[in-house]
Design a protein around this motif. Structure first.
Motif, mmCIF file in Angstrom:
data_model
loop_
_atom_site.group_PDB
_atom_site.id
_atom_site.type_symbol
_atom_site.label_atom_id
_atom_site.label_comp_id
_atom_site.label_asym_id
_atom_site.label_seq_id
_atom_site.Cartn_x
_atom_site.Cartn_y
_atom_site.Cartn_z
ATOM 1 N N GLU A 94 0.832 -1.213 0.000
ATOM 2 C CA GLU A 94 0.000 0.000 0.000
ATOM 3 C C GLU A 94 0.860 1.253 0.000
ATOM 4 O OE1 GLU A 94 -3.051 0.345 2.930
ATOM 5 O OE2 GLU A 94 -4.089 -1.452 2.233
ATOM 6 N N SER A 95 1.933 1.232 0.766
ATOM 7 C CA SER A 95 2.855 2.368 0.800
ATOM 8 C C SER A 95 3.513 2.567 -0.568
ATOM 9 C CB SER A 95 3.912 2.130 1.882
ATOM 10 O OG SER A 95 4.845 3.176 1.896
ATOM 11 N N ALA A 96 3.889 1.481 -1.211
ATOM 12 C CA ALA A 96 4.487 1.560 -2.550
ATOM 13 C C ALA A 96 3.477 2.093 -3.563
ATOM 14 C CB ALA A 96 5.003 0.187 -2.980
ATOM 15 N N ALA A 97 2.212 1.670 -3.432
ATOM 16 C CA ALA A 97 1.163 2.144 -4.350
ATOM 17 C C ALA A 97 0.937 3.647 -4.163
ATOM 18 C CB ALA A 97 -0.135 1.371 -4.125
ATOM 19 N N GLU A 98 0.949 4.109 -2.919
ATOM 20 C CA GLU A 98 0.800 5.545 -2.656
ATOM 21 C C GLU A 98 1.953 6.333 -3.271
ATOM 22 O OE1 GLU A 98 0.131 6.365 1.507
ATOM 23 O OE2 GLU A 98 -1.417 4.818 1.626
ATOM 24 N N MET A 99 3.170 5.825 -3.116
ATOM 25 C CA MET A 99 4.331 6.498 -3.683
ATOM 26 C C MET A 99 4.257 6.514 -5.213
ATOM 27 S SD MET A 99 8.343 5.565 -3.219
ATOM 28 C CE MET A 99 9.612 6.696 -3.741
ATOM 29 N N LEU A 100 3.920 5.374 -5.799
ATOM 30 C CA LEU A 100 3.817 5.296 -7.254
ATOM 31 C C LEU A 100 2.736 6.239 -7.773
ATOM 32 C CD1 LEU A 100 4.639 4.100 -9.961
ATOM 33 C CD2 LEU A 100 3.072 2.181 -9.512
ATOM 34 N N TYR A 101 1.589 6.245 -7.106
ATOM 35 C CA TYR A 101 0.516 7.147 -7.541
ATOM 36 C C TYR A 101 0.963 8.602 -7.431
ATOM 37 C CZ TYR A 101 -3.949 9.309 -8.341
ATOM 38 O OH TYR A 101 -4.951 10.092 -8.878
ATOM 39 N N GLY A 102 1.661 8.940 -6.362
ATOM 40 C CA GLY A 102 2.151 10.306 -6.182
ATOM 41 C C GLY A 102 3.101 10.725 -7.291
ATOM 42 N N LEU A 103 4.006 9.837 -7.664
ATOM 43 C CA LEU A 103 4.965 10.154 -8.728
ATOM 44 C C LEU A 103 4.290 10.241 -10.086
ATOM 45 C CD1 LEU A 103 7.960 7.958 -7.492
ATOM 46 C CD2 LEU A 103 7.712 10.453 -7.342
ATOM 47 N N ILE A 104 3.305 9.381 -10.323
ATOM 48 C CA ILE A 104 2.517 9.464 -11.563
ATOM 49 C C ILE A 104 1.740 10.780 -11.566
ATOM 50 C CG2 ILE A 104 0.578 8.461 -12.838
ATOM 51 C CD1 ILE A 104 1.539 5.687 -11.776
ATOM 52 N N HIS A 105 1.163 11.129 -10.426
ATOM 53 C CA HIS A 105 0.379 12.350 -10.277
ATOM 54 C C HIS A 105 1.212 13.581 -10.638
ATOM 55 C CE1 HIS A 105 -1.459 15.671 -7.896
ATOM 56 N NE2 HIS A 105 -2.590 15.110 -8.306
ATOM 57 N N ALA A 106 2.469 13.617 -10.175
ATOM 58 C CA ALA A 106 3.350 14.753 -10.466
ATOM 59 C C ALA A 106 3.538 14.925 -11.970
ATOM 60 C CB ALA A 106 4.696 14.568 -9.785
ATOM 61 N N ARG A 107 3.593 13.828 -12.689
ATOM 62 C CA ARG A 107 3.741 13.888 -14.154
ATOM 63 C C ARG A 107 2.420 14.274 -14.817
ATOM 64 N NH1 ARG A 107 7.610 8.745 -15.745
ATOM 65 N NH2 ARG A 107 9.361 9.340 -14.410
ATOM 66 N N TYR A 108 1.346 13.714 -14.306
ATOM 67 C CA TYR A 108 0.024 13.940 -14.914
ATOM 68 C C TYR A 108 -0.417 15.394 -14.812
ATOM 69 C CZ TYR A 108 -5.000 13.466 -15.735
ATOM 70 O OH TYR A 108 -6.286 13.607 -16.208
ATOM 71 N N ILE A 109 -0.183 16.043 -13.675
ATOM 72 C CA ILE A 109 -0.721 17.395 -13.472
ATOM 73 C C ILE A 109 -0.019 18.458 -14.305
ATOM 74 C CG2 ILE A 109 -1.705 16.912 -11.212
ATOM 75 C CD1 ILE A 109 0.712 18.331 -9.945
ATOM 76 N N VAL A 110 1.039 18.098 -15.026
ATOM 77 C CA VAL A 110 1.657 19.055 -15.950
ATOM 78 C C VAL A 110 1.286 18.742 -17.404
ATOM 79 C CG1 VAL A 110 3.516 19.762 -14.405
ATOM 80 C CG2 VAL A 110 3.876 17.825 -15.952
ATOM 81 N N THR A 111 0.309 17.838 -17.606
ATOM 82 C CA THR A 111 -0.249 17.589 -18.942
ATOM 83 C C THR A 111 -1.495 18.458 -19.092
ATOM 84 O OG1 THR A 111 -1.756 15.808 -18.239
ATOM 85 C CG2 THR A 111 0.517 15.163 -18.851
ATOM 86 N N ALA A 112 -1.993 18.569 -20.309
ATOM 87 C CA ALA A 112 -3.186 19.393 -20.555
ATOM 88 C C ALA A 112 -4.378 18.919 -19.723
ATOM 89 C CB ALA A 112 -3.534 19.383 -22.037
ATOM 90 N N ARG A 113 -4.628 17.612 -19.690
ATOM 91 C CA ARG A 113 -5.758 17.089 -18.916
ATOM 92 C C ARG A 113 -5.556 17.277 -17.416
ATOM 93 N NH1 ARG A 113 -6.912 11.187 -21.284
ATOM 94 N NH2 ARG A 113 -4.743 11.063 -20.684
ATOM 95 N N GLY A 114 -4.324 17.087 -16.970
ATOM 96 C CA GLY A 114 -4.031 17.258 -15.548
ATOM 97 C C GLY A 114 -4.157 18.708 -15.112
ATOM 98 N N LEU A 115 -3.641 19.616 -15.927
ATOM 99 C CA LEU A 115 -3.766 21.040 -15.611
ATOM 100 C C LEU A 115 -5.231 21.455 -15.546
ATOM 101 C CD1 LEU A 115 -0.886 22.510 -17.797
ATOM 102 C CD2 LEU A 115 -1.037 22.616 -15.305
ATOM 103 N N SER A 116 -6.028 20.934 -16.471
ATOM 104 C CA SER A 116 -7.458 21.250 -16.492
ATOM 105 C C SER A 116 -8.150 20.757 -15.223
ATOM 106 C CB SER A 116 -8.098 20.634 -17.732
ATOM 107 O OG SER A 116 -9.473 20.866 -17.750
ATOM 108 N N ALA A 117 -7.817 19.545 -14.799
ATOM 109 C CA ALA A 117 -8.419 18.984 -13.578
ATOM 110 C C ALA A 117 -8.012 19.795 -12.351
ATOM 111 C CB ALA A 117 -7.998 17.525 -13.405
ATOM 112 N N MET A 118 -6.752 20.184 -12.294
ATOM 113 C CA MET A 118 -6.276 20.953 -11.144
ATOM 114 C C MET A 118 -6.805 22.385 -11.174
ATOM 115 S SD MET A 118 -4.560 18.847 -9.240
ATOM 116 C CE MET A 118 -3.185 19.450 -8.264
#
Length: 186
Positions: A65-89
């Motif tokens: 679970e800790s690894a999944a949280e870390m992986l999701y966090g690192l994916i999230h950092a990449r996603y929020i600088v994409t067009a769809r991620g910026l729009s969601a944020m």
């Protein structure tokens, strides 16, 4: 899993990353060397059933679970600088879901999450005010333990460059300390 994780208390700063983004191996490049139990963590995030021949102890499940949280966090950092991620944020920013600036002169300006490092484990997330250009600790103690790398150093500035109409005018008011009406300190 993604919806559940983002709904946990303290995780209001995260947006839901599209599963098709996570399923694209290109977007995950280099993360397998940063995250322990990468394949299992990825399966957990995508709600894939673990292999039937794998039985995990409670301690292994916690590590996963800790690894999944870390992986999701690192994916999230990449996603929020994409067009769809910026729009969601941007939607979360417009609703002030990240909090408001605590400074009186910023007049309740909505803020954005920011990391002071892109390297996991270096620092926790901070809250950036685009009006005074300062950063603050999150008000929620739950948010105070989130890794700043899950938002990165680029995100808030890229969002305001992408959507310039949401950049507030800079704060020009400054508090002047006085004693009996006389200015102090020059």
């Amino acid at each position: 899993w993604i919806q559940w994780f983002c709904s946990l208390r303290g995780n209001e700063l995260f947006c839901e990353v599209d599963e098709d983004y996570i399923e694209d191996d290109f977007n995950l490049s280099g993360l397998s060397s940063q995250v322990p139990y990468y394949d299992y963590a990825l399966d957990m995030i995508l709600d894939n059933d673990p292999p039937h021949d794998v039985l995990l102890t409670d301690q292994q499940h916690e590590l996963l679970e800790s690894a999944a949280e870390m992986l999701y966090g690192l994916i999230h950092a990449r996603y929020i600088v994409t067009a769809r991620g910026l729009s969601a944020m941007l939607e979360k920013f417009k609703n002030a879901e990240f909090g408001r600036c605590p400074r009186c002169s910023c007049e309740e300006q909505p803020c954005l999450p920011v990391g002071s490092s892109d390297v996991p484990g270096q620092s926790t997330v901070k809250i950036f005010c685009p009006k005074c250009d300062d950063i603050f600790h999150p008000r929620s103690e739950y948010q105070s333990s989130i890794d700043g790398a899950y938002f990165g150093t680029t995100f808030p500035h890229l969002l305001l460059m992408t959507y310039p109409s949401y950049r507030p005018p800079k704060n020009v008011r400054q508090y002047v300390p006085r004693v009996f009406g006389f200015k102090l300190h020059g």
